[in-house]
Design a protein around this motif. Structure first.
Motif, short mmCIF file in Angstrom:
data_model
loop_
_atom_site.label_atom_id
_atom_site.label_comp_id
_atom_site.label_asym_id
_atom_site.label_seq_id
_atom_site.Cartn_x
_atom_site.Cartn_y
_atom_site.Cartn_z
N SER A 18 0.84 -1.20 0.00
CA SER A 18 0.00 0.00 0.00
C SER A 18 0.88 1.25 0.00
CB SER A 18 -0.91 0.02 1.23
OG SER A 18 -1.79 -1.08 1.19
N GLN A 30 -4.11 0.56 -2.48
CA GLN A 30 -4.13 -0.48 -1.44
C GLN A 30 -3.57 -1.78 -1.99
OE1 GLN A 30 -5.05 0.24 1.72
NE2 GLN A 30 -5.28 2.32 0.95
N ASP A 84 -4.81 -3.89 -5.14
CA ASP A 84 -5.47 -3.12 -6.20
C ASP A 84 -4.93 -3.55 -7.56
OD1 ASP A 84 -6.95 -1.69 -4.38
OD2 ASP A 84 -5.80 0.17 -4.57
#
Length: 130
Positions: A10, A31, A34
């Motif tokens: 992240s 994050q 993702d």
């Protein structure tokens, strides 16, 4: 060149805004897990350089400087999906080999690595199937 990348750690990134009135920056949080897809939409903004439009988790789009994307990759903040799948296979092999050799220390090490990669891959799959 790969066009789909997964976030492995992240982080937050300041994205340039190209409003005609004034320059300001927005921060986008990425994050772990993702999915980032590169599009073919590339533009050159004088004097800043080349930007590519990315789609994050099939939900929003933003232009990111190409140098920033390269930096994310170099810092291993993002990895290609294929690289992560190959890494998953490698760690699976190493877990099995450490079991064969009854090496508990290596077993625990590779299990942790395998779980880390598995988490990113499955979190991404869960986001795209929703």
């Amino acid at each position: 060149m790969e066009s789909t990348f997964l976030v492995t750690k992240s982080f937050k990134h300041k994205v340039d805004c190209f409003c005609s009135s004034k320059h300001h920056k927005n921060t986008i949080p990425f994050q772990r897990g993702d999915r980032i897809e590169l599009t073919e939409d590339i533009k050159n903004v004088e004097p800043l350089g080349w930007y590519v439009r990315i789609v994050v988790n099939e939900s929003y789009q933003v232009y990111v400087h190409i140098d920033d994307l390269e930096q994310f990759h170099d810092q291993k903040l993002i990895r290609s999906e294929m690289d992560l799948e190959l890494e998953y296979n490698y760690y699976s092999y190493k877990v099995n080999a450490s079991l064969d050799h009854k090496d508990q220390e290596r077993f625990m090490y590779y299990v942790q690595k395998l779980e880390d990669v598995h988490y990113v891959l499955t979190k991404t799959l869960a986001k795209t199937s929703s």
